[in-house]
Scaffold this motif. Structure first.
Motif, PDB file in Angstrom:
ATOM      1  N   PHE C 151       0.832  -1.190   0.000  1.00  0.00           N
ATOM      2  CA  PHE C 151       0.000   0.000   0.000  1.00  0.00           C
ATOM      3  C   PHE C 151       0.879   1.257   0.000  1.00  0.00           C
ATOM      4  N   VAL C 154       2.732   1.835  -3.266  1.00  0.00           N
ATOM      5  CA  VAL C 154       1.930   2.479  -4.300  1.00  0.00           C
ATOM      6  C   VAL C 154       1.939   3.998  -4.135  1.00  0.00           C
ATOM      7  N   ILE C 155       1.814   4.434  -2.886  1.00  0.00           N
ATOM      8  CA  ILE C 155       1.835   5.882  -2.647  1.00  0.00           C
ATOM      9  C   ILE C 155       3.182   6.474  -3.063  1.00  0.00           C
ATOM     10  N   VAL C 196       2.217  12.288   3.826  1.00  0.00           N
ATOM     11  CA  VAL C 196       0.975  11.528   3.718  1.00  0.00           C
ATOM     12  C   VAL C 196       1.162  10.143   4.311  1.00  0.00           C
ATOM     13  N   LEU C 199       1.233  10.268   7.962  1.00  0.00           N
ATOM     14  CA  LEU C 199      -0.117  10.515   8.464  1.00  0.00           C
ATOM     15  C   LEU C 199      -0.895   9.204   8.554  1.00  0.00           C
ATOM     16  N   ILE C 200      -0.824   8.440   7.478  1.00  0.00           N
ATOM     17  CA  ILE C 200      -1.580   7.179   7.446  1.00  0.00           C
ATOM     18  C   ILE C 200      -1.015   6.195   8.455  1.00  0.00           C
ATOM     19  N   PHE C 206      -2.845   3.779  15.752  1.00  0.00           N
ATOM     20  CA  PHE C 206      -3.801   3.928  16.852  1.00  0.00           C
ATOM     21  C   PHE C 206      -5.133   3.263  16.533  1.00  0.00           C
ATOM     22  N   LYS C 207      -5.478   3.239  15.235  1.00  0.00           N
ATOM     23  CA  LYS C 207      -6.770   2.655  14.850  1.00  0.00           C
ATOM     24  C   LYS C 207      -6.722   1.138  14.834  1.00  0.00           C
ATOM     25  N   ALA C 208      -5.542   0.536  14.782  1.00  0.00           N
ATOM     26  CA  ALA C 208      -5.413  -0.915  14.614  1.00  0.00           C
ATOM     27  C   ALA C 208      -6.320  -1.671  15.575  1.00  0.00           C
ATOM     28  N   THR C 250      -9.160   9.061  20.307  1.00  0.00           N
ATOM     29  CA  THR C 250      -9.489  10.073  19.312  1.00  0.00           C
ATOM     30  C   THR C 250      -8.524  11.249  19.397  1.00  0.00           C
ATOM     31  N   VAL C 253      -5.188  10.385  17.929  1.00  0.00           N
ATOM     32  CA  VAL C 253      -5.199  10.375  16.463  1.00  0.00           C
ATOM     33  C   VAL C 253      -5.188  11.804  15.927  1.00  0.00           C
ATOM     34  N   LEU C 254      -6.082  12.621  16.466  1.00  0.00           N
ATOM     35  CA  LEU C 254      -6.160  14.004  15.972  1.00  0.00           C
ATOM     36  C   LEU C 254      -4.858  14.744  16.247  1.00  0.00           C
ATOM     37  N   VAL C 257      -2.170  13.799  13.793  1.00  0.00           N
ATOM     38  CA  VAL C 257      -2.415  14.462  12.509  1.00  0.00           C
ATOM     39  C   VAL C 257      -1.999  15.924  12.590  1.00  0.00           C
ATOM     40  N   ILE C 261       0.876  17.656  10.292  1.00  0.00           N
ATOM     41  CA  ILE C 261       0.554  18.783   9.406  1.00  0.00           C
ATOM     42  C   ILE C 261       1.296  20.030   9.850  1.00  0.00           C
TER      43      ILE C 261
END
Lengths: 433, 210, 276
Positions: C151, C154-155, C196, C199-200, C206-208, C250, C253-254, C257, C261
């Motif tokens: 993945f 590809v980016i 990017v 970021l992902i 954290f989302k795992a 949450t 994660v925020l 990000v 950024i």
């Protein structure tokens, strides 16, 4: 070109319509009806399901129009998650399986169970051992299906015979036997503690044997202090680990017990990779499954977890049974189905799978030698302690299970166990549990 | 297993359709420079895009129950649609911004009504974006596990990933059946990927770089 | 299109998003201040937050999230970059390899978990012991790298395709080696894409959930915040603390990000002020 595209579009529309007609009912928001009874349970082995299917078929023949839909869960999932989540669904079960203890109490508190007495056939209750029928304020919510013994040591009879080993009567003898097995290049015990309850239940039995039911029970109550002396008996876990009871190079590496699932351990034993396996009475159903598929290459015996010197031979056991949801649209049919399932006909079938029925006539129809042995054990045991995950609040039980896992992997020393347990309890109290 | 497969197809199909439909509408609206609070909405959907599912997972059970759709396929279709909408909206908005304004003017002159304009002009023009969105949404929803595990209790309504886990626990050693189950989940995505790998990769890049 | 038409177009999406994402997110925040034990739901203020600060289980889970993040930076992002550089040339064979390396990314993590779980199963699998206490987290990271490196590849390939040909040509004429070209020219030009990817990767760490849940949901050494919170809610019926953990997740994660950024913007500003 245009026509081809049009054709393609019509083809697509037709396909979707066809799909909708054939399977679109899955999108409907169904309402429970009086003729569709949902029955949630955890009987997953082929042998058990054959009996249930036969009972369902007989019931449906006798009640034209009424259908029983079985909702079958893996028992670990049902025990930890499903038992509570099923009441959030729009399609709550009409009748459901349960373990007596904290969970049944919880269901009663929430109003998830109804009084069965108005619907029971006269004389039905008299068929059971009186102590198994527990009324609350004159109401009866729970019909007993079986008494599950949580920890039994299952062993490979042929192997024991070849090595001239006998069923041990005391803990010392058992540990010596394990050492002998290992010297002969055989893994003494295939155990998988990935999900913590298998060895946790075993440890609870150790506590039951050394402390008795009240003292050991108090350890699991919120806010109760932990007396370090009470935990001395857990030393056995560490001794067994150090003896190499749970690992043997080439079969299971050291420390594998923490990553192995209970089902995998069970399979290891059934395929002859270990001499013994600790699991509850329900394992007999797996043994019968393996026998009927002709996969079992040896004969199996069992003995209870032997007590330490001067201790009582306590058993860890829990009564399982069924409750009926008050939201059911057809309580009469639900109760009638349970009566059929608990009749001599089907209970005697279940008895062949190690099901220890609470019926008075259980001794007569329990013919399998292993199941007979279990009935004897139950009849003679002076003390019965509940397995923590059904007897006590789940978070209190979880603390104990985690502690046992840590003791086994060496992350926690026994001298610090009481301190650890007390601290975890305090943590639970702090978050309001 | 067959039932799980059909459930997964419905959930994936309807979620993807809803995401494309609503996403394209909203994206088109937000592509207009004078849309009220445009910057705010775009920022909101950006946050929605990075928000982990855990942020809204817990109260959803109660909400779905209140709506009366808990334990039905709609209990997945609706949250999946909401979850995948932000990316779709942002992508469509970016796509339509680059669309010449003459298109709409011409349509207006021809007397094409809004609905017709949308279906017969806008969507065909936006085909690459649509393909991209369909690809990402389908992959996400087909493989989604956490919500499917929590919101579906009824075994008849389970989708493939959750059904697969239940099946694995019940038939731990039935390897042929397990293998069949694993292929039932994986072969469709691999097949779709084999055919549409350009769109999917473009989708990944677009989704990532946005 | 009229203003009203535009708003009508916008409303359905907003409604779905509002009802199924924003509303419940707010509810999570509110729930984290209430106890959900029993039938009554008393207000408990910041009790659960104060508890989280000292909760050893939360600490361990968060630590595991961070370790997992570091490993995935290596096994997903760095490996993806390496793959991209290796397969940069547009040949038939490379094209095939790209498609092959990306393909695990379309698989369900449940399937990946079940298959690897089987391979690593003690006593049965071909590589036993990989899920033992000391290595389980690393093993899970490697599996996740196997699934996601393609993945990221590809980016990065997309980024590399944007490197102007004339710059590379000029470098070649100057006699720069392949390594120099990579470090001096390509990598700096890949900056946007790297942000990017980071970021992902950060948010993903954290989302795992799926892989951890399928492989080892009950072991502390592989507990992460998302599995901890799910257990708290569905096992212990403690929605209050579960919601608190969800809020913390949450925020993490925020925050990550925002930091990435922010770093990107700072870097850009610094560059503009630079000697060039």
């Amino acid at each position: 070109m245009r026509d081809a595209r049009k054709l393609k579009r019509w083809f697509g529309v037709g396909f979707v319509t066809l799909a909708f007609v054939l399977t679109g009912h899955r999108l409907a928001l169904t309402q429970p009806g009086p003729n569709r009874l949902k029955f949630a349970h955890t009987f997953t082995t082929d042998s058990e399901r054959a009996i249930l299917d036969a009972a369902v078929a007989e019931f449906e023949r006798g009640h034209p129009g009424v259908k029983i839909e079985q909702i079958i869960s893996n028992s670990e999932v049902y025990n930890t998650v499903g038992w509570r989540l099923q009441f959030q669904g729009r399609n709550q079960p009409d009748l459901y399986f349960h373990w007596q203890g904290f969970k049944v109490e919880y269901c009663l508190e929430r109003g998830w169970a109804m009084d069965l007495t108005p619907h029971l056939a006269p004389g039905f209750l008299e068929q059971f051992v009186p102590s198994a029928i527990q009324k609350q304020n004159g109401a009866l919510y729970f019909l007993p299906q079986s008494i599950d013994i949580s920890n039994l040591v299952w062993y490979d009879r042929d192997r024991f015979a070849r090595l001239h080993l006998h069923e041990p009567g005391t803990l010392r003898e058992w540990l010596r036997l394990c050492a002998q097995l290992r010297q002969n290049g055989i893994l003494p015990l295939a155990q998988g503690n990935r999900d913590l309850w298998p060895m946790g239940n075993f440890a609870a039995e150790l506590l039951g044997q050394s402390l008795g039911v009240e003292k050991s029970g108090r350890l699991f109550q919120p806010h109760r202090p932990i007396n370090p002396e009470y935990l001395g008996r857990l030393q056995t876990l560490i001794e067994m680990r150090d003896l190499g009871c749970f690992d043997l190079s080439g079969v299971l590496e050291r420390g594998a017990i923490g990553g192995l699932g209970d089902i995998d351990a069970k399979v290891l034993f059934l395929s002859g990779r270990s001499a013994q396996h600790i699991l509850g009475s329900w394992f007999l159903a797996d043994v019968q499954d393996a026998r009927s598929k002709d996969e079992l290459k040896f004969s199996i015996g069992l003995f209870p977890v032997p007590p330490g010197d001067g201790e009582t031979d306590a058993l860890t056991a829990v009564t399982t049974g069924f409750l009926v949801n008050p939201t059911t649209r057809n309580p009469k049919a639900a109760v009638e189905f349970l009566e059929l399932l608990l009749s001599r006909k089907y209970q005697s079938e279940f008895a062949k799978l190690g099901n220890l029925s609470a019926r008075r006539d259980a001794v007569e129809f329990t013919s399998d030698p292993l199941a007979k042995r279990m009935l004897e054990l139950l009849a003679t045991t002076p003390v019965i302690v509940p397995p923590p995950d059904t007897g006590y609040r789940p978070e209190q039980a979880a603390v104990f299970y985690e502690m046992c896992g840590k003791l086994l992997t060496g992350r926690l020393g026994l001298p610090h166990a009481a301190e650890y347990w007390a601290k975890e309890k305090k943590n639970l109290a702090r978050k309001g549990l | 297993m067959g039932a799980y497969f059909i459930n997964s197809l419905w959930v994936t199909g309807l979620s993807a359709a809803a995401v494309v439909c609503f996403g394209a509408w909203a994206g088109f609206a937000l592509s207009k420079a004078r849309f009220p609070l445009r910057k705010f909405w775009l920022a909101l959907f950006f946050i929605g895009m990075i928000l982990p599912v855990q942020s809204y997972l817990i109260p959803l059970t109660g909400l779905l129950e209140k709506l009366g759709v808990h334990d039905s396929l709609w209990a997945l279709i609706l949250p999946y649609t909401a979850q995948n909408l932000p990316v779709a909206i942002l992508l469509f908005a970016a796509f339509f911004v680059s669309l010449p304004a003459e298109l709409e003017e011409a349509a207006k002159l021809d007397g094409v009504r809004t609905a017709r304009f949308y279906f017969s002009i806008l969507l065909p023009v936006a085909r690459p974006a649509v393909a991209t969105i369909v690809a990402i949404t389908c992959l996400n929803t087909w493989n989604e596990f956490l919500m499917a595990m929590l919101f579906i209790v009824d075994p008849a309504m389970k989708t493939l990933p959750v059904g697969m886990i239940a099946f694995e626990q019940a038939h731990n050693t039935d390897y042929p059946a397990l293998l069949a189950g694993l292929s039932l989940i994986s072969v469709p995505t691999l097949l779709v990927y084999a055919i549409f790998n350009k769109q999917i990769i473009r989708g990944v890049i677009a989704g990532a770089v946005k | 299109m009229t203003r009203r038409g535009q708003i009508l177009f916008f409303l359905p999406a907003l409604l779905v998003f509002l009802v199924f994402v924003l509303l419940p997110s707010t509810q999570t925040l509110i729930d984290s201040f209430y106890s959900h034990q029993g039938i009554k739901h008393p207000f408990v203020g910041t009790l659960y937050y104060r508890y989280a600060v000292t909760d050893p289980k939360f600490h361990q889970s968060l630590g595991n999230n961070l370790k997992y993040l570091l490993w995935t930076l290596l096994f997903e992002v760095a490996a993806g970059l390496a793959l991209a550089v290796g397969l940069e040339k547009n040949t038939r064979f490379n094209n095939f390899l790209r498609v092959a390396f990306f393909s695990p990314a379309v698989l369900s993590m449940v399937v990946v978990g079940l298959v690897f779980g089987f391979l690593f199963k003690d006593g049965v699998g071909v590589l036993p012991g990989m899920l033992n206490e000391g290595r389980a987290l690393l093993t899970i990271s490697v599996i996740s790298g196997w699934a996601s490196a393609g993945f990221f590849m590809v980016i990065f390939l997309a980024g590399l395709a944007n490197v102007p040909e004339d710059v590379l040509e000029a470098a070649r004429l100057d006699g720069a080696s392949a390594r120099q070209t990579f470090w001096r020219i390509k990598l700096p030009l890949l900056k946007e894409v790297i942000y990017v990817a980071l970021l992902i990767c950060f948010t993903g760490a954290f989302k795992a959930f799926d892989l951890f849940w399928v492989l080892l949901q009950n072991q502390e050494h592989t507990s992460i915040v998302s599995t901890l919170l799910v257990k708290e809610v569905i096992r212990f019926d403690n929605q209050g603390y579960g919601s608190t953990l969800a809020v913390i997740l949450t925020v993490l994660v925020l925050l990550s990000v925002a930091i990435i950024i922010g770093a990107k913007n700072l870097w850009r500003r610094g560059e503009r002020r630079g000697p060039l």
